[in-house]
Write a protein that holds these residues in place. Structure first.
Motif, PDB file in Angstrom:
ATOM      1  N   ASN A  10       0.832  -1.210   0.000  1.00  0.00           N
ATOM      2  CA  ASN A  10       0.000   0.000   0.000  1.00  0.00           C
ATOM      3  C   ASN A  10       0.865   1.259   0.000  1.00  0.00           C
ATOM      4  OD1 ASN A  10      -2.234   1.627   0.005  1.00  0.00           O
ATOM      5  ND2 ASN A  10      -2.788   1.253   2.139  1.00  0.00           N
ATOM      6  N   SER A  11       1.705   1.346  -1.025  1.00  0.00           N
ATOM      7  CA  SER A  11       2.637   2.445  -1.307  1.00  0.00           C
ATOM      8  C   SER A  11       4.047   2.113  -0.815  1.00  0.00           C
ATOM      9  CB  SER A  11       2.208   3.788  -0.704  1.00  0.00           C
ATOM     10  OG  SER A  11       3.190   4.774  -1.006  1.00  0.00           O
ATOM     11  N   VAL A  12       4.880   1.689  -1.749  1.00  0.00           N
ATOM     12  CA  VAL A  12       6.247   1.296  -1.397  1.00  0.00           C
ATOM     13  C   VAL A  12       7.101   2.499  -1.044  1.00  0.00           C
ATOM     14  CG1 VAL A  12       7.136   1.337  -3.779  1.00  0.00           C
ATOM     15  CG2 VAL A  12       8.157  -0.209  -2.085  1.00  0.00           C
ATOM     16  N   ARG A  13       6.812   3.638  -1.597  1.00  0.00           N
ATOM     17  CA  ARG A  13       7.602   4.821  -1.256  1.00  0.00           C
ATOM     18  C   ARG A  13       7.259   5.312   0.143  1.00  0.00           C
ATOM     19  NH1 ARG A  13       6.704   8.935  -5.995  1.00  0.00           N
ATOM     20  NH2 ARG A  13       8.444  10.044  -5.011  1.00  0.00           N
ATOM     21  N   GLU A  26      13.353 -10.618   8.344  1.00  0.00           N
ATOM     22  CA  GLU A  26      12.928 -11.927   7.842  1.00  0.00           C
ATOM     23  C   GLU A  26      13.818 -12.478   6.731  1.00  0.00           C
ATOM     24  OE1 GLU A  26      10.629 -13.556   9.348  1.00  0.00           O
ATOM     25  OE2 GLU A  26       9.904 -11.936  10.629  1.00  0.00           O
ATOM     26  N   ALA A  27      14.490 -11.599   6.004  1.00  0.00           N
ATOM     27  CA  ALA A  27      15.445 -11.967   4.955  1.00  0.00           C
ATOM     28  C   ALA A  27      14.928 -12.989   3.950  1.00  0.00           C
ATOM     29  CB  ALA A  27      16.738 -12.480   5.592  1.00  0.00           C
ATOM     30  N   PRO A  28      13.748 -12.771   3.357  1.00  0.00           N
ATOM     31  CA  PRO A  28      13.319 -13.684   2.300  1.00  0.00           C
ATOM     32  C   PRO A  28      14.239 -13.556   1.091  1.00  0.00           C
ATOM     33  CG  PRO A  28      11.957 -11.723   2.273  1.00  0.00           C
ATOM     34  CD  PRO A  28      12.836 -11.622   3.492  1.00  0.00           C
ATOM     35  N   ASP A  29      14.344 -14.617   0.316  1.00  0.00           N
ATOM     36  CA  ASP A  29      15.156 -14.545  -0.897  1.00  0.00           C
ATOM     37  C   ASP A  29      14.455 -13.724  -1.971  1.00  0.00           C
ATOM     38  OD1 ASP A  29      17.439 -16.282  -0.185  1.00  0.00           O
ATOM     39  OD2 ASP A  29      15.871 -17.799   0.023  1.00  0.00           O
ATOM     40  N   VAL A  30      13.133 -13.823  -2.007  1.00  0.00           N
ATOM     41  CA  VAL A  30      12.325 -13.114  -2.999  1.00  0.00           C
ATOM     42  C   VAL A  30      11.156 -12.463  -2.273  1.00  0.00           C
ATOM     43  CG1 VAL A  30      10.960 -13.326  -5.116  1.00  0.00           C
ATOM     44  CG2 VAL A  30      12.937 -14.840  -4.754  1.00  0.00           C
ATOM     45  N   LEU A  31      10.859 -11.209  -2.630  1.00  0.00           N
ATOM     46  CA  LEU A  31       9.705 -10.515  -2.071  1.00  0.00           C
ATOM     47  C   LEU A  31       8.856  -9.971  -3.209  1.00  0.00           C
ATOM     48  CD1 LEU A  31       7.981  -9.158   0.139  1.00  0.00           C
ATOM     49  CD2 LEU A  31       9.644  -7.271   0.144  1.00  0.00           C
ATOM     50  N   CYS A  32       7.576 -10.354  -3.216  1.00  0.00           N
ATOM     51  CA  CYS A  32       6.618  -9.858  -4.200  1.00  0.00           C
ATOM     52  C   CYS A  32       5.739  -8.810  -3.529  1.00  0.00           C
ATOM     53  CB  CYS A  32       5.757 -11.007  -4.732  1.00  0.00           C
ATOM     54  SG  CYS A  32       6.693 -12.295  -5.581  1.00  0.00           S
ATOM     55  N   LEU A  33       5.760  -7.615  -4.062  1.00  0.00           N
ATOM     56  CA  LEU A  33       5.002  -6.502  -3.507  1.00  0.00           C
ATOM     57  C   LEU A  33       3.834  -6.154  -4.426  1.00  0.00           C
ATOM     58  CD1 LEU A  33       8.005  -4.203  -2.554  1.00  0.00           C
ATOM     59  CD2 LEU A  33       6.527  -5.402  -0.925  1.00  0.00           C
ATOM     60  N   GLN A  34       2.701  -5.805  -3.818  1.00  0.00           N
ATOM     61  CA  GLN A  34       1.557  -5.317  -4.585  1.00  0.00           C
ATOM     62  C   GLN A  34       1.167  -3.924  -4.096  1.00  0.00           C
ATOM     63  OE1 GLN A  34       0.683  -8.458  -2.641  1.00  0.00           O
ATOM     64  NE2 GLN A  34       2.137  -9.349  -4.086  1.00  0.00           N
ATOM     65  N   GLU A  35       0.420  -3.247  -4.938  1.00  0.00           N
ATOM     66  CA  GLU A  35      -0.052  -1.893  -4.668  1.00  0.00           C
ATOM     67  C   GLU A  35       1.121  -0.973  -4.318  1.00  0.00           C
ATOM     68  OE1 GLU A  35      -4.105   0.108  -2.817  1.00  0.00           O
ATOM     69  OE2 GLU A  35      -3.490  -1.868  -2.089  1.00  0.00           O
ATOM     70  N   ILE A  36       2.134  -1.003  -5.195  1.00  0.00           N
ATOM     71  CA  ILE A  36       3.311  -0.171  -4.947  1.00  0.00           C
ATOM     72  C   ILE A  36       3.026   1.309  -5.211  1.00  0.00           C
ATOM     73  CG2 ILE A  36       4.936  -2.048  -5.328  1.00  0.00           C
ATOM     74  CD1 ILE A  36       5.475  -0.842  -8.134  1.00  0.00           C
ATOM     75  N   LYS A  37       2.040   1.598  -6.051  1.00  0.00           N
ATOM     76  CA  LYS A  37       1.543   2.964  -6.282  1.00  0.00           C
ATOM     77  C   LYS A  37       2.612   3.920  -6.806  1.00  0.00           C
ATOM     78  CE  LYS A  37      -2.267   2.850  -2.929  1.00  0.00           C
ATOM     79  NZ  LYS A  37      -2.905   3.521  -1.781  1.00  0.00           N
ATOM     80  N   THR A  38       3.461   3.441  -7.687  1.00  0.00           N
ATOM     81  CA  THR A  38       4.473   4.320  -8.266  1.00  0.00           C
ATOM     82  C   THR A  38       4.946   3.771  -9.595  1.00  0.00           C
ATOM     83  OG1 THR A  38       6.572   5.460  -7.837  1.00  0.00           O
ATOM     84  CG2 THR A  38       6.442   3.169  -7.146  1.00  0.00           C
ATOM     85  N   ARG A  56      15.412  -6.973  -9.731  1.00  0.00           N
ATOM     86  CA  ARG A  56      14.077  -6.421  -9.560  1.00  0.00           C
ATOM     87  C   ARG A  56      13.307  -6.418 -10.877  1.00  0.00           C
ATOM     88  NH1 ARG A  56      17.751  -3.481  -6.699  1.00  0.00           N
ATOM     89  NH2 ARG A  56      18.092  -1.963  -8.369  1.00  0.00           N
ATOM     90  N   ALA A  57      12.022  -6.709 -10.768  1.00  0.00           N
ATOM     91  CA  ALA A  57      11.097  -6.568 -11.897  1.00  0.00           C
ATOM     92  C   ALA A  57       9.951  -5.703 -11.409  1.00  0.00           C
ATOM     93  CB  ALA A  57      10.596  -7.932 -12.358  1.00  0.00           C
ATOM     94  N   VAL A  58       9.837  -4.515 -11.960  1.00  0.00           N
ATOM     95  CA  VAL A  58       8.872  -3.538 -11.480  1.00  0.00           C
ATOM     96  C   VAL A  58       7.890  -3.205 -12.596  1.00  0.00           C
ATOM     97  CG1 VAL A  58       8.550  -1.236 -10.498  1.00  0.00           C
ATOM     98  CG2 VAL A  58      10.598  -2.552  -9.929  1.00  0.00           C
ATOM     99  N   HIS A  59       6.603  -3.409 -12.310  1.00  0.00           N
ATOM    100  CA  HIS A  59       5.545  -3.018 -13.241  1.00  0.00           C
ATOM    101  C   HIS A  59       4.631  -2.059 -12.494  1.00  0.00           C
ATOM    102  CE1 HIS A  59       1.978  -4.300 -16.033  1.00  0.00           C
ATOM    103  NE2 HIS A  59       2.446  -3.105 -16.331  1.00  0.00           N
ATOM    104  N   GLY A  60       4.886  -0.785 -12.655  1.00  0.00           N
ATOM    105  CA  GLY A  60       4.169   0.206 -11.858  1.00  0.00           C
ATOM    106  C   GLY A  60       3.389   1.188 -12.704  1.00  0.00           C
ATOM    107  N   GLN A  61       2.627   2.029 -12.020  1.00  0.00           N
ATOM    108  CA  GLN A  61       1.942   3.136 -12.656  1.00  0.00           C
ATOM    109  C   GLN A  61       1.791   4.240 -11.632  1.00  0.00           C
ATOM    110  OE1 GLN A  61      -1.879   0.700 -13.208  1.00  0.00           O
ATOM    111  NE2 GLN A  61      -2.708   2.766 -12.964  1.00  0.00           N
ATOM    112  N   LYS A  62       1.486   5.421 -12.090  1.00  0.00           N
ATOM    113  CA  LYS A  62       1.469   6.594 -11.224  1.00  0.00           C
ATOM    114  C   LYS A  62       0.293   6.552 -10.258  1.00  0.00           C
ATOM    115  CE  LYS A  62       1.586  11.653 -11.385  1.00  0.00           C
ATOM    116  NZ  LYS A  62       1.602  12.849 -12.275  1.00  0.00           N
ATOM    117  N   GLY A  63       0.594   6.484  -8.962  1.00  0.00           N
ATOM    118  CA  GLY A  63      -0.406   6.690  -7.927  1.00  0.00           C
ATOM    119  C   GLY A  63      -1.324   5.539  -7.574  1.00  0.00           C
ATOM    120  N   TYR A  64      -1.362   4.495  -8.427  1.00  0.00           N
ATOM    121  CA  TYR A  64      -2.311   3.414  -8.201  1.00  0.00           C
ATOM    122  C   TYR A  64      -1.677   2.058  -8.531  1.00  0.00           C
ATOM    123  CZ  TYR A  64      -5.831   7.135  -8.304  1.00  0.00           C
ATOM    124  OH  TYR A  64      -6.550   8.260  -8.049  1.00  0.00           O
TER     125      TYR A  64
END
Length: 263
Positions: A10-13, A26-38, A56-64
């Motif tokens: 709910n907003s990575v920034r 927790e040191a996971p090897d891989v972390l999948c984030l949703q609703e990065i909002k950027t 990193r693989a980032v698929h984002g959009q502005k604000g949502y």
């Protein structure tokens, strides 16, 4: 052992410090984030680089919306499906190239679906069901070891919500959503890792509303999931919920899930 986590941040920034704390703890090897909002150009790459998540693989959009998969293990991006059919950033798929080589990790943010569980009165609800339909057709053709994780925005079991009867007409737990998600599950024989390790009817919530959490009545729902191809599920060795993050300062309304695999 390879550990993979999922978290609707709910907003990575806004919560970069909390992600950094979680990675350190927790040191996971891989972390999948949703609703990065950027957008990707504004993603806090430096935070992850400093923490050792150089891939990193980032698929984002502005604000949502938006999704990102960060990893200590080399990976390559393999897909960005538009299951919403409107250009929103709600999916990214990667293939692991180091430990766990060959595993496909699909990171998805399924639409919430609005407030009214009626396709005609609420187009967003219809879009959610259609999103699941497109995902189901995709899953029917899968032929590789795959893990799909993320915010599904559906609590499928009676015990996945704090009050089954009260929520039957509330979006995220309606019979049509549960049935449609069940069709997706059956299309590939997905194994629900959350319930493999925390069997029903044990409590297994991952989300609490900002509006009700302060009441301390545990009015939670299990909206976040980690589902595996049958062959991948046999390699899972543990699964846990990091519920303490919900009590951090200005937290996300979701908490992370982590599964360990012997890959």
């Amino acid at each position: 052992m390879v550990s993979i986590a999922t978290w609707n941040i709910n907003s990575v920034r806004l919560r970069a410090d909390q992600v950094e704390r979680f990675l350190r703890q927790e040191a996971p090897d891989v972390l999948c984030l949703q609703e990065i909002k950027t957008e990707e150009k504004h993603f806090p790459h430096a935070v992850f680089e400093a923490a050792g998540y150089a891939h990193r693989a980032v698929h984002g959009q502005k604000g949502y919306h938006g999704v990102a998969t960060v990893s200590r293990i080399p990976l390559r991006e393999v897909s960005r499906h538009d299951w919403q059919d409107n250009g929103e950033a709600r999916h990214v798929g990667v293939e692991l190239l180091g430990p766990g080589q060959g595993l496909i990790v699909e990171n998805v943010y399924i639409p919430a679906g609005g407030d009214i569980p009626d396709r005609e009165a609420n187009p967003k609800f219809g879009q959610k069901l259609d999103f699941l339909g497109r995902m189901t057709r995709w899953a029917e053709a899968l032929d590789r070891p795959t893990l799909i994780v993320g915010d599904f925005n559906i609590a499928p079991l009676d015990c996945d919500v704090y009050d089954h009867k009260a929520l039957l007409k509330v979006v995220s737990h309606t019979p049509i959503e549960v049935e449609t998600l069940g069709q997706f599950r059956d299309a590939h024989g997905w194994v629900d890792l959350g319930r493999q390790f925390i069997p029903a009817p044990q409590r297994n919530y991952s989300w609490w509303s900002y509006r009700s959490y302060w009441r301390d009545k545990d009015q939670g729902r299990r909206l976040d999931h980690m589902w595996a191809s049958p062959d991948v599920a046999t390699q899972a060795r543990g699964h846990r919920i990091v519920e303490e993050t919900r009590k951090w300062d200005q937290p996300s309304d979701h908490v992370p899930l982590i599964t360990e695999f012997d890959l």
